[in-house]
Design an enzyme around this catalytic site. Structure first.
Site, PDB file in Angstrom:
ATOM      1  CE  LYS B 168     -14.613   0.384  -2.046  1.00 18.94           C
ATOM      2  NZ  LYS B 168     -15.944   0.765  -1.375  1.00 18.94           N
ATOM      3  CB  THR B 179     -21.331   2.001  -3.169  1.00 12.48           C
ATOM      4  OG1 THR B 179     -22.578   2.380  -2.799  1.00 12.48           O
ATOM      5  CG2 THR B 179     -20.330   2.504  -2.142  1.00 12.48           C
ATOM      6  CD  GLU B 259     -20.985  -5.438   1.274  1.00 11.67           C
ATOM      7  OE1 GLU B 259     -22.195  -5.337   1.497  1.00 11.67           O
ATOM      8  OE2 GLU B 259     -20.139  -4.633   1.695  1.00 11.67           O
ATOM      9  CG  ASN B 382     -24.473  -5.075   3.801  1.00 11.12           C
ATOM     10  OD1 ASN B 382     -23.674  -4.146   3.747  1.00 11.12           O
ATOM     11  ND2 ASN B 382     -24.637  -5.954   2.827  1.00 11.12           N
TER      12      ASN B 382
END
Lengths: 387, 387
Positions: B168, B179, B259, B382
């Site tokens: 993930k 990350t 993202e 974000n």
């Protein structure tokens, strides 16, 4: 008045037709002496625009009579032909002023990788030379703007002498100078060595600590010209202090006008074991897109501050992660590396300025680096505008 | 099937209520052996989440039976209490499985700086232990998602053995691992040393070369469990190759789901004097917000590629700026540091993948680093979502 506030200077800003917008795009600043002292600090990017290569050489003797600047084209990554264009600009300026081309500094800003339209530029230089006046500082400051929304100028008054300045820069702001052009003038009587030392002292703690978007430019130039026309000779420290104040004001103005920004963020690191360590940690925070996006969303996301600080190598900055305190606008949201006061107590929507204080508890050194938040408008401006 | 594709593994994913969305948030992967070989590569961020501190210690003997993972909370910057929560999670998992807590690896992802709701988490672990099946890999992959839009899984088949994996990660993707959380399994028979070497070989050229947004996380973990259930013992090189392929597939999937991204950008640097130099130059380009914003705007802005390359110190990468060639999607827009083919020949709107090729003409080494464009949606996600 800006660069023409100190005695001994004339300036002009004209429209040469380099910009599609039809706005002013050529500026000229001339030092009428009696001294022609000059210093410059240039980008540390290894890809250097033709005017940077030229100016580095031209200023190396500590003497310059004029600075010619154009917006509407960076003349970077243009090869030997681009260098020839800069050389021709300096020669043309020198002929118009009756001086040596080697005493003309050249600055350019705009799109990388395109040749300048030389006939238009040289005609603009001629027009600027004819328009020079002791009141021309403001029009010069307007002519160097690119995506800037306002001209940036400063005057620092001292007893009998002063420092004036103008700067442009709104994106590609990062250390080793923010992407920017800046011309400073002073009527102080000083040596070339003192001018150079004053400028380096000043840029190290001002423009070098503005990091709007982490992107270092190919064209950054900060030049200082000293005319000596005041007849006052300040001490080297007095000169450096005045130049530093002028640079600090201009650097703050650059942050306040950064592309698309809605917050100006001062990241102050205290309790570092060295100043370099404090700068490194502050810089890591100012480079965090995640933290910058959080500030745009008015979210005092201290976890992203710690995550950024943690990327600094231990050999650069000695600290223990479990001792770090973080305050945002005075609220200590992180204590000893963990949860502090309730972050809902931080109101980032109230004003434009955000103060982030990071205490490493590892020494007595400190430093502040300025940045901006990461916004929709930053993305928009930099996806739609080629630089 | 993912982590349960290799023989000797069971997995489960359940909903413990950690996420406001009510989506699955606790996953468990168990190695039924006969071997319990384990290795892990963890974030190099100095600010390390409690589960990273725990897992580093737990895996140090090369043995692990299970990995328990939660989304919905990172348990980072939570102090000694947060470490106690991780310890309790390991103990609870161990009791449910009848193994030692020191053989349970723990991974967490979500908001930094908040304690986990332990009663809910422990109940989730109990439920996951009861739900373990040899077909549970897919549900486990779903339960570790945060802002991921799709689960990421992989199976690499070899003669008689295989490597499976799930990962993930969709933001805070940067080196020293993206990350991310990743669990790999294999039924190969291998030593702990071979597993560790294979995993480090693999991450160095895969996850370490994904740099979506330059932000390194506090929680990154890549774990490899080997059951030996196939009875096949590949050579160390064969094992490393299979693990590398699995990691490469998962890393590419992370980039594809980053993202808010609209382009996946492969920056390949060739002609470097060392591989490290190639990585450094590629990394500088992938960190340029200006270049990434330009790609979002479908602008093949090679000037921003050069400006980024020029920020790499000469001691890191030897090259001459006036020798650099840059091609974007096969069009050589920059030649010898200057203008090349017409950039209007580059069509970035046609597809999601962008290939940037930088030739330094300084040696024979090469490397590719993946990133994404910088988009409105990245800023939106974000600024609106706390991590």
């Amino acid at each position: 008045m800006t660069v023409t506030a100190p005695r001994g200077f004339r300036a002009a800003g004209v429209t040469a037709g380099l910009k599609a917008s039809g706005r002013p795009d050529v500026a000229l600043v001339v030092n009428d002496g009696p001294l022609q002292v000059a210093a410059a600090v240039l980008t540390s990017n290894r890809v250097q625009a033709a005017p940077v290569l030229w100016t580095r050489q031209a200023v190396s003797d500590g003497v310059a009579t004029a600075v010619v600047l154009n917006s509407g084209g960076a003349n970077a990554c243009t090869g030997p032909e681009g260098f020839g264009d800069t050389h021709a600009t300096a020669e043309h300026t020198a002929a118009a002023l009756g001086v040596s081309a080697g005493d003309v500094l050249v600055c350019s800003t705009g799109l990388i990788g395109e040749r300048l339209p030389m006939p238009a530029l040289l005609a603009g230089v001629t027009a600027a030379a004819e328009a020079l006046t002791p009141a021309g500082g403001d029009s010069a400051a307007v002519a160097i703007m690119t995506t800037d929304s306002v001209p940036k100028t400063v005057v620092v008054q001292r007893e009998g002498w002063s420092v004036g300045g103008m700067a442009k820069g709104a994106g590609m702001l990062a250390p080793g100078l923010a992407t920017m052009l800046c011309v400073l003038t002073t009527d102080a009587d000083c040596s070339a060595e003192d001018a150079d030392a004053a400028l380096r002292t000043a840029t190290r703690v001002t423009f070098d600590r503005v990091d709007s978007d982490g992107c270092m430019s190919t064209n950054d130039t900060v030049a200082l010209l000293a005319s000596g026309a005041s007849g006052v000779r300040p001490s080297p420290d007095e000169l450096a202090a005045a130049v530093t104040q002028a640079c600090a004001d201009l650097a703050r103005a650059l942050v306040a006008d950064a592309e698309g920004a809605s917050h100006d963020i001062a990241v102050t690191v205290v309790g570092a074991h060295t100043e370099d360590a404090a700068v490194a940690v502050a810089r890591a925070v100012t480079r965090s897109n995640l933290f910058k996006a959080a500030v745009f969303g008015n979210d005092p996301n201290w976890g992203r501050v710690l995550a950024a600080a943690g990327t600094v190598p231990v050999e650069v900055a000695a600290f223990r992660a479990d001792r770090i305190d973080v305050s945002i606008n005075g609220v200590q949201v992180c204590r000893a590396g963990g949860v502090g006061e309730d972050r809902s107590g931080v109101d980032l929507a109230a004003g434009r300025e955000v103060q982030v204080l990071v205490d490493l508890h590892a020494g007595d050194a400190r430093a502040t680096v300025w940045t901006n938040d990461l916004t929709h408008d930053y993305v928009h401006e930099n996806s739609a505008y080629s630089t």
